[in-house]
Design a protein around this motif. Structure first.
Motif, PDB file in Angstrom:
ATOM      1  N   TYR A 156       0.721  -1.026  -0.071  1.00 35.33           N
ATOM      2  CA  TYR A 156      -0.065   0.185  -0.071  1.00 35.33           C
ATOM      3  C   TYR A 156       0.727   1.099   0.027  1.00 35.33           C
ATOM      4  N   TYR A 157       2.026   1.405   0.562  1.00 30.01           N
ATOM      5  CA  TYR A 157       2.648   2.412   0.985  1.00 30.01           C
ATOM      6  C   TYR A 157       3.327   3.130  -0.080  1.00 30.01           C
ATOM      7  N   GLU A 158       3.494   4.591   0.286  1.00 30.20           N
ATOM      8  CA  GLU A 158       4.077   5.433  -0.642  1.00 30.20           C
ATOM      9  C   GLU A 158       5.529   5.038  -0.949  1.00 30.20           C
ATOM     10  N   PRO A 159       5.675   4.705  -2.483  1.00 26.35           N
ATOM     11  CA  PRO A 159       7.225   4.419  -2.529  1.00 26.35           C
ATOM     12  C   PRO A 159       8.213   5.475  -2.011  1.00 26.35           C
ATOM     13  N   GLY A 160       9.240   4.953  -1.332  1.00 29.79           N
ATOM     14  CA  GLY A 160      10.360   5.617  -0.700  1.00 29.79           C
ATOM     15  C   GLY A 160      10.175   6.210   0.594  1.00 29.79           C
ATOM     16  N   SER A 161       8.709   5.850   1.154  1.00 36.53           N
ATOM     17  CA  SER A 161       8.440   5.973   2.534  1.00 36.53           C
ATOM     18  C   SER A 161       8.961   5.172   3.570  1.00 36.53           C
ATOM     19  N   LEU A 162       9.404   5.522   4.843  1.00 40.97           N
ATOM     20  CA  LEU A 162       9.780   4.741   5.826  1.00 40.97           C
ATOM     21  C   LEU A 162       8.675   3.246   5.877  1.00 40.97           C
ATOM     22  N   LYS A 163       7.615   3.510   5.648  1.00 44.01           N
ATOM     23  CA  LYS A 163       6.469   2.459   5.792  1.00 44.01           C
ATOM     24  C   LYS A 163       6.933   1.329   4.735  1.00 44.01           C
ATOM     25  N   ALA A 164       6.977   1.765   3.713  1.00 41.28           N
ATOM     26  CA  ALA A 164       7.034   0.808   2.591  1.00 41.28           C
ATOM     27  C   ALA A 164       8.652   0.179   2.640  1.00 41.28           C
ATOM     28  N   ARG A 165       9.674   0.847   2.932  1.00 44.04           N
ATOM     29  CA  ARG A 165      11.026   0.000   3.208  1.00 44.04           C
ATOM     30  C   ARG A 165      10.998  -0.897   4.493  1.00 44.04           C
ATOM     31  N   LEU A 166      10.466  -0.228   5.419  1.00 48.08           N
ATOM     32  CA  LEU A 166      10.596  -1.248   6.741  1.00 48.08           C
ATOM     33  C   LEU A 166       9.514  -2.437   6.758  1.00 48.08           C
ATOM     34  N   CYS A 167       8.711  -2.142   6.008  1.00 50.10           N
ATOM     35  CA  CYS A 167       7.352  -3.192   5.901  1.00 50.10           C
ATOM     36  C   CYS A 167       8.136  -4.432   5.218  1.00 50.10           C
ATOM     37  N   ARG A 168       8.661  -4.162   4.124  1.00 53.42           N
ATOM     38  CA  ARG A 168       9.188  -5.369   3.448  1.00 53.42           C
ATOM     39  C   ARG A 168      10.346  -5.920   4.068  1.00 53.42           C
ATOM     40  N   GLU A 169      11.185  -5.255   4.810  1.00 54.61           N
ATOM     41  CA  GLU A 169      11.988  -6.129   5.534  1.00 54.61           C
ATOM     42  C   GLU A 169      11.590  -6.535   6.952  1.00 54.61           C
ATOM     43  N   GLY A 170      10.461  -5.891   7.431  1.00 56.66           N
ATOM     44  CA  GLY A 170       9.958  -6.484   8.354  1.00 56.66           C
ATOM     45  C   GLY A 170       9.285  -7.732   8.510  1.00 56.66           C
ATOM     46  N   ALA A 171       8.481  -7.806   7.159  1.00 55.95           N
ATOM     47  CA  ALA A 171       7.888  -9.044   6.984  1.00 55.95           C
ATOM     48  C   ALA A 171       8.969 -10.237   6.978  1.00 55.95           C
ATOM     49  N   ARG A 172      10.035 -10.206   6.208  1.00 52.23           N
ATOM     50  CA  ARG A 172      10.947 -11.080   6.132  1.00 52.23           C
ATOM     51  C   ARG A 172      11.670 -11.502   7.465  1.00 52.23           C
ATOM     52  N   ARG A 173      11.800 -10.389   8.143  1.00 51.05           N
ATOM     53  CA  ARG A 173      12.479 -10.752   9.449  1.00 51.05           C
ATOM     54  C   ARG A 173      11.568 -11.330  10.549  1.00 51.05           C
ATOM     55  N   THR A 174      10.293 -10.685  10.588  1.00 49.52           N
ATOM     56  CA  THR A 174       9.465 -11.694  11.462  1.00 49.52           C
ATOM     57  C   THR A 174       9.113 -12.925  11.177  1.00 49.52           C
ATOM     58  N   LYS A 175       9.138 -13.364   9.852  1.00 51.11           N
ATOM     59  CA  LYS A 175       8.880 -14.749   9.407  1.00 51.11           C
ATOM     60  C   LYS A 175      10.181 -15.415  10.200  1.00 51.11           C
ATOM     61  N   GLU A 176      11.482 -15.210   9.910  1.00 49.31           N
ATOM     62  CA  GLU A 176      12.636 -15.606  10.127  1.00 49.31           C
ATOM     63  C   GLU A 176      12.698 -15.741  11.592  1.00 49.31           C
ATOM     64  N   PHE A 177      12.105 -14.819  12.708  1.00 47.49           N
ATOM     65  CA  PHE A 177      12.278 -14.683  13.921  1.00 47.49           C
ATOM     66  C   PHE A 177      11.253 -15.759  14.392  1.00 47.49           C
ATOM     67  N   VAL A 203       5.240 -12.985  19.725  1.00 44.01           N
ATOM     68  CA  VAL A 203       6.287 -12.379  19.162  1.00 44.01           C
ATOM     69  C   VAL A 203       6.953 -11.450  20.216  1.00 44.01           C
ATOM     70  N   THR A 204       6.054 -10.747  21.033  1.00 45.29           N
ATOM     71  CA  THR A 204       6.317  -9.647  21.741  1.00 45.29           C
ATOM     72  C   THR A 204       6.927 -10.238  23.108  1.00 45.29           C
ATOM     73  N   GLU A 205       6.168 -11.662  23.443  1.00 47.73           N
ATOM     74  CA  GLU A 205       6.573 -12.033  24.718  1.00 47.73           C
ATOM     75  C   GLU A 205       8.008 -12.841  24.628  1.00 47.73           C
ATOM     76  N   GLU A 206       8.222 -13.268  23.279  1.00 46.82           N
ATOM     77  CA  GLU A 206       9.652 -14.108  23.041  1.00 46.82           C
ATOM     78  C   GLU A 206      10.555 -12.874  23.035  1.00 46.82           C
ATOM     79  N   LEU A 207      10.263 -11.687  22.321  1.00 47.83           N
ATOM     80  CA  LEU A 207      11.449 -10.713  22.532  1.00 47.83           C
ATOM     81  C   LEU A 207      11.681 -10.271  23.941  1.00 47.83           C
ATOM     82  N   ALA A 208      10.621 -10.354  24.866  1.00 46.36           N
ATOM     83  CA  ALA A 208      10.638  -9.696  26.274  1.00 46.36           C
ATOM     84  C   ALA A 208      11.463 -10.912  26.963  1.00 46.36           C
ATOM     85  N   ARG A 209      11.329 -12.191  26.785  1.00 47.80           N
ATOM     86  CA  ARG A 209      11.989 -13.348  27.099  1.00 47.80           C
ATOM     87  C   ARG A 209      13.654 -13.130  27.062  1.00 47.80           C
ATOM     88  N   GLN A 210      13.878 -12.743  25.876  1.00 50.36           N
ATOM     89  CA  GLN A 210      15.268 -12.587  25.493  1.00 50.36           C
ATOM     90  C   GLN A 210      15.764 -11.271  26.179  1.00 50.36           C
TER      91      GLN A 210
END
Length: 399
Positions: free
Chosen positions: A60-81, A155-162
């Motif tokens: 959805y997000y405006e090309p070049g926006s923080l949301k666009a960039r961080l969402c793509r990276e976040g989706a990948r890293r969330t799944k990996e985590f 996800v939050t609870e696991e981050l907090a445990r660490q």
């Protein structure tokens, strides 16, 4: 007077962004002393624990926006985590369904944006849409295969445990009512006590503007809460769709519309709408907080938002008051749903930053003082993007 001991870092806010930030600080600075404080009695109590649980793709997000960039990276890293720490998730994909010619034109524009944003997407005609989802109807759709579902509280609870394992301290039921910054530390105080830290990060969510003002920041915005009301479908309907089903969003609005969302626990929800909340943390229908209400009504920016979105606001209010109106939104793309299918489910509340001139803040927004970073706006997809947002915040701390 004896001053309290000084922590290296303090984080205010126990949602997924705050906990991910604490986690990232200790990853970069092993052995640092860190305190995280949260007003609620549990972590992930507010926006993190009251959303659709979607791992967004960034379409959805405006090309070049923080949301666009961080969402793509976040989706990948969330799944990996999640995979690394055995947190269930499922990449079920998402269909964005156009139900008329105006939405179809917006769908084609959204397709072009998704290509610009580097998001994998497939353009479907009406026949292919029905083949994939026989109980969904429309004139066309976009299929986004990488969209997933997860439980962000887990996800939050696991981050907090660490965080705790790395030596971080987490204090719940700890409200902060005063912030005082000096040349060498920030003092954080509330009814439960007082603490000092060399660096402070504030991820206050629904209270972010108030905490910024406590710190002396001259901010030109106010958090306006919007209730997102959900329904849950009965168990007999849980196989209604295989993928997430979304409408084509209106680009003038910050909300994605009422959607059908399978959850990682096997349920099927529908929602949310977007109605003005009269209490920042009041989840029950009819909740009113007089302080919150006074601040909303006394804010010039809110009146400007209301004036320019009167028609939309009245429609959302009608759908909140009358279930048939809400049902009509769902039946546009899933016509077999009935009133009996809409069972109660707890609402969520979105913290929407609004500027004094009435503009809605659509992107992530941070402000700095010499010793602190304040996250003033972290809209959807903040949960998806929490891990790279944490990196961004920590970079602002010059760690």
């Amino acid at each position: 007077m004896t001053l309290p001991p000084v922590y290296d870092y303090c984080v205010i806010g126990g949602g997924i962004v705050g906990v991910a930030t604490a986690h990232r600080i200790l990853s970069r600075r092993p052995g640092a002393s860190l305190l995280l404080v949260e007003k609620a009695s549990t972590l992930a109590r507010h926006q993190t624990g009251h959303n659709s649980g979607v791992i967004h793709s960034g379409i959805y997000y405006e090309p070049g926006s923080l949301k666009a960039r961080l969402c793509r990276e976040g989706a990948r890293r969330t799944k990996e985590f999640a995979a690394e720490h055995h947190i269930p998730f499922r990449t079920c994909g998402k269909l964005l369904v156009a139900t008329n010619s105006a939405e179809h034109a917006r769908m084609l524009a959204l397709y072009e944006r998704s290509v610009t944003n580097g998001v994998e997407v497939e353009l479907l005609d009406a026949a292919e849409l029905v083949r994939r989802e026989p109980r969904v109807t429309g004139v066309g759709a976009l299929f986004v295969p990488d969209t997933g579902i997860i439980d962000y509280t887990r996800v939050t609870e696991e981050l907090a445990r660490q965080v705790r394992e790395a030596g971080g301290e987490i204090r719940l039921s700890t409200e902060i009512t005063a912030l005082a910054e000096t040349e060498d530390a920030v003092t954080v105080s509330g009814p439960s006590g007082s603490w000092r830290a060399r660096r402070l990060v504030v991820c206050g969510g629904l209270q972010s503007d108030r905490l910024a003002r406590l710190a002396g920041l001259d901010i030109d915005l106010r958090i306006v809460p919007f209730r997102g009301e959900y329904y849950q479908l009965p168990p007999s309907r849980e196989d209604l769709v295989r993928t997430l089903i979304y409408p084509i969003p209106d680009p003038e609005l910050p909300f994605l519309g009422v959607h059908l969302s399978p959850t990682i626990d096997g349920e099927l929800t529908v929602g949310p709408n977007a109605v003005l909340g009269l209490a920042r943390e009041g989840y029950r229908k009819g909740s009113v907080d007089l302080r919150d209400l006074r601040e909303i009504l006394g804010f010039r920016g809110f009146h400007r938002v209301a004036a320019t979105n009167t028609r939309t606001g009245l429609r959302e209010l009608r759908n909140s008051l009358f279930k048939r109106g809400y049902l009509a939104e769902c039946r546009r793309y899933c016509p077999e749903l009935t009133l009996a299918d809409l069972l109660p489910r707890e609402a969520g509340i979105r913290a929407q930053a609004v500027l004094r001139d009435g503009r809605l803040v659509h992107d992530f927004l941070l402000e700095r003082t010499p010793r602190s970073v304040h996250v003033l706006n972290a809209p959807s997809p903040a949960a998806t993007s929490a891990l790279p947002i944490a990196d961004y915040i920590v970079n602002e701390l010059d760690i």
